[in-house]
Design an enzyme around this catalytic site. Structure first.
Site, PDB file in Angstrom:
ATOM      1  N   GLU A  44     -15.152  39.098 -16.675  1.00  0.00           N
ATOM      2  CA  GLU A  44     -16.326  38.502 -17.504  1.00  0.00           C
ATOM      3  C   GLU A  44     -17.719  38.611 -16.650  1.00  0.00           C
ATOM      4  O   GLU A  44     -17.756  39.005 -15.467  1.00  0.00           O
ATOM      5  CB  GLU A  44     -16.272  36.939 -17.815  1.00  0.00           C
ATOM      6  CG  GLU A  44     -16.366  36.315 -16.406  1.00  0.00           C
ATOM      7  CD  GLU A  44     -16.289  34.608 -16.547  1.00  0.00           C
ATOM      8  OE1 GLU A  44     -16.042  34.444 -17.788  1.00  0.00           O
ATOM      9  OE2 GLU A  44     -16.532  33.890 -15.721  1.00  0.00           O
ATOM     10  N   ARG A  63      -6.512  18.190 -15.667  1.00  0.00           N
ATOM     11  CA  ARG A  63      -5.872  17.380 -14.582  1.00  0.00           C
ATOM     12  C   ARG A  63      -6.842  16.430 -13.992  1.00  0.00           C
ATOM     13  O   ARG A  63      -8.046  16.698 -14.166  1.00  0.00           O
ATOM     14  CB  ARG A  63      -5.107  18.300 -13.608  1.00  0.00           C
ATOM     15  CG  ARG A  63      -6.063  19.263 -13.071  1.00  0.00           C
ATOM     16  CD  ARG A  63      -5.600  20.146 -11.813  1.00  0.00           C
ATOM     17  NE  ARG A  63      -6.043  21.486 -11.544  1.00  0.00           N
ATOM     18  CZ  ARG A  63      -7.106  21.212 -10.589  1.00  0.00           C
ATOM     19  NH1 ARG A  63      -7.620  19.877 -10.348  1.00  0.00           N
ATOM     20  NH2 ARG A  63      -7.799  22.388 -10.211  1.00  0.00           N
ATOM     21  N   LYS A  71      -7.515  30.570 -19.142  1.00  0.00           N
ATOM     22  CA  LYS A  71      -8.956  30.447 -19.061  1.00  0.00           C
ATOM     23  C   LYS A  71      -9.232  31.472 -20.411  1.00  0.00           C
ATOM     24  O   LYS A  71     -10.525  31.115 -20.996  1.00  0.00           O
ATOM     25  CB  LYS A  71      -9.285  31.443 -17.878  1.00  0.00           C
ATOM     26  CG  LYS A  71      -9.307  30.493 -16.598  1.00  0.00           C
ATOM     27  CD  LYS A  71      -9.599  31.269 -15.527  1.00  0.00           C
ATOM     28  CE  LYS A  71      -9.756  30.479 -14.201  1.00  0.00           C
ATOM     29  NZ  LYS A  71      -8.400  29.852 -13.711  1.00  0.00           N
TER      30      LYS A  71
END
Length: 673
Positions: free
Chosen positions: A204, A298, A124
């Site tokens: 975050e 994916r 990430k």
């Protein structure tokens, strides 16, 4: 061999997954223009996906964790001359190591973006750095992963609450915690760390209120050419687990959506992305702003609704690109040329039917699916691995994800699609276990959802209301509805209803046989037998049961191994807790009863320990989440469940701890004085 080839023809394909996605992959592979041999994996108690998908070859693997065993899968590929592997989603689908080792050690290509792209996009923090390089808006976040609580607190002091704590290597809602205030912080950090394989997280700034979770479906050919197939709205989620998704988004500002799509394409083109990828964003219609969230490199669970609005088979697209086909060869040359409005004038909704009990904090429902009925009709698709007509029906345990089926409904307008979905849910029936069908009915009936106003926080805030609407909708289903008059599957139509009794290794019984008419026999005159399961080979009880047992006869104290094979029975069982575990009494103040089913991973107390109210007694894993079991009262432990294995399957209602009551504790202390 250093790096896997960009693409190449393949003849032998291993599906390294199970469940409904494995069925989907088998079907797509069988439809390829050139013949491909397929290989399926299964465990002894989970093979319905192979029964429905019909792979050419079946390979039994030791346990559920084998799907994550790279060395084992590489060895399987090498021994069977497999030259391609499709990982589906979950398990090893985002593992760069898996893709690299499968190629270097077995010469097999893992279908997907390749090791380099997986390493860049699956992490990430690296994905956020890519967004910054492409001038795509991102939320303020820590620059490096950590497990240090002080570092996390220092960052939060800079940005303020609310924040998101995320496992760097999480996925599918795993390892994510929203923290709005200081009191929630410490526990959230520990839980996110516990769900991170690397035990590292980052923090975050959170953008939650009024923001929608928007995904852009991207397809790349590995040369820098990228296409998109519009967007999906996945905002209807609970604890970051998606429940209902739809496409396209209902945000009326299509120029805002166009900017989000352009951001996704810019990022994908920069890294020469190949195969399917989902670029995820948080989008606010009111503020007319968006922030990059993450990349899922994916196939996605919700790929079905993109297929419905675009007419493109995404799994076929993956397979053909991996075989060396170019965009013009597979009908993608002009895909996504317009960023303002999807070409097909239709809407599609995906409903995730899961084995869980929304009334009991969404605890996993363990048992055997004895009936599964979904109506047919125009615009209705069902992706599932439930096989009620075969010899190996689906048994839901705690080892795998609890997704039973995806119901996909497509219509010409949003309003007609919602009405169709409401009708389908009313006529859907699942027996043998508890499901979230009622909640799905409530979501589809809620005016905020029908108006398209459901942001990422909506379901969490209106959960009680949605459940009440669902209960009302379920009660209003007429007795003569499709579900009420549905015919049972062939395995149960002419016999007793199948139960959801679960057997496992180590279950044991002591049986006393006493001749009728001699009820007054003393204990020594009764004939005692002892039976213990050493291995369960097939469990379709009460229709059939095959197991290896250790049997002790009345005349011998030595256990003799037997194979037990039950071909038929005239009884129907309904127990959920195995006989070797004590059943708790909810009304007994001394008993602390396990409130949920799952895999018991740790019991923190033992006999003699003093516990206080709300103290954590044990941890239970349900699929991706570690859940706490807390004590509702204070007392001293008189008895606690002792684990016989590192992790154990347990069912709701099992006695976990037996405490003294406050009255008993006071009497004991007074007696000592």
């Amino acid at each position: 061999m250093s790096s896997p080839p960009h693409s190449r023809p393949f003849q032998r394909l291993l599906i390294a997954n199970r469940g409904e996605i494995a069925v989907r992959l088998f079907q797509a592979a069988r439809e390829l223009p050139s013949a491909v041999e397929t290989f399926g994996l299964y465990t002894h108690d989970d093979r319905s996906h192979c029964d429905l998908g019909h792979p050419h070859h079946l390979i039994e693997i030791p346990s559920a964790t084998s799907y994550l065993d790279i060395s084992l899968l590489v060895d399987i590929a090498r021994k069977n001359a497999i030259d391609a592997v499709h990982p589906g989603y979950g398990f090893l689908s985002e593992s760069a190591e898996f893709a690299q080792r499968m190629w270097s050690e077995a010469g097999a290509v893992v279908i997907g973006p390749g090791p380099e792209n997986l390493a860049r996009t699956g992490d990430k923090l690296q994905a956020k750095e890519l967004a910054r390089e492409c001038s795509v808006p991102v939320l303020a976040a820590m620059s490096s992963p950590t497990s240090n609580e002080n570092e996390i607190r220092d960052f939060i002091k800079q940005v303020g609450f609310p924040v998101m704590i995320k496992a760097v290597d999480g996925g599918g809602g795993r390892g994510i915690r929203l923290v709005r205030e200081e009191a929630e912080l410490k526990n959230a950090i520990q839980r996110a760390l516990g769900e991170s394989p690397s035990r590292t997280v980052f923090v975050e700034k959170a953008a939650v209120d009024g923001f929608h979770h928007i995904e852009i479906q991207v397809i790349g050919d590995g040369t820098g050419q990228v296409r998109h197939l519009w967007e999906r709205d996945c905002s209807v989620q609970r604890r970051f687990q998606k429940v209902v998704e739809f496409a396209p988004a209902l945000i009326p500002n299509r120029q805002l959506i166009s900017r989000v799509i352009e951001a996704a394409l810019k990022m994908a083109s920069k890294i020469r992305y190949r195969s399917l990828g989902t670029f995820e964003f948080l989008v606010s219609q009111n503020k007319e702003e968006f922030f990059f969230l993450e990349i899922n490199p994916r196939l996605q669970v919700e790929h079905t609704i993109t297929e419905s609005i675009s007419g493109i088979d995404l799994v076929q697209t993956q397979l053909l690109l991996a075989q060396g086909k170019a965009f013009p060869d597979i009908g993608l040359e002009d895909a996504g040329n317009s960023n303002t409005q999807p070409p097909a004038k239709c809407h599609s909704i995906q409903l995730r039917v899961c084995a869980e009990d929304p009334k009991n904090n969404f605890t996993l429902s363990i048992g055997k699916v004895t009936d599964f009925t979904v109506p047919s009709g125009h615009g209705i698709r069902v992706d599932t691995h439930i096989n009620t007509s075969g010899t190996a029906s689906l048994i839901v345990g705690s080892s795998f994800d609890n997704l039973l089926a995806k119901i996909i409904v497509t219509g010409s307008t949003w309003e007609s699609t919602v009405r169709k979905a409401q009708r389908v849910l009313a006529d859907t029936k699942v027996s043998g276990i508890k499901t979230n069908l009622s909640l799905l009915r409530g979501i589809l009936a809620h005016p905020n959802f029908t108006a398209g106003h459901a942001d990422t926080q909506w379901l969490g805030l209106t959960l009680d209301e949605a459940q009440q609407l669902g209960e009302r909708a379920s009660q209003e289903i007429p007795e003569h509805s499709f579900a009420a008059r549905s015919v049972q599957s062939s395995g149960t139509a002419n016999g007793p209803t199948s139960s959801n009794l679960l057997f496992r290794k180590g279950d044991a019984w002591s049986l006393s046989l006493q001749p009728l008419g001699n009820e007054n026999l003393s204990a020594p005159d009764k004939i005692a037998h002892h039976l213990k399961l050493s291995r369960v080979l097939r469990n379709d009880f009460p229709n059939s049961l095959t197991a290896e047992i250790e049997y002790t006869t009345p005349n011998s104290q030595t256990a003799v191994p037997y194979r037990l094979h039950l071909e038929s029975t005239t009884t129907a069982a309904s127990a959920l807790v195995s006989s070797s575990n004590r059943r708790g009494e909810p009304n007994n103040p001394q008993h602390i009863v396990l409130p949920l089913s799952g895999k018991l991973i740790e019991v923190l107390v033992s006999k003699g320990d003093v516990v206080v109210q709300d103290q954590v007694l044990a941890f239970v894993r349900q699929m991706k989440m570690e859940l706490e079991v807390r004590s509702p009262r204070a007392g001293t432990v008189q008895w606690a469940f002792e684990m016989q294995e590192e992790e154990e399957d347990v069912a709701e209602g099992m006695l976990l701890v037996e405490l003294t009551t406050e009255k008993e504790e006071g009497s004991r202390i007074k007696g000592k004085l």
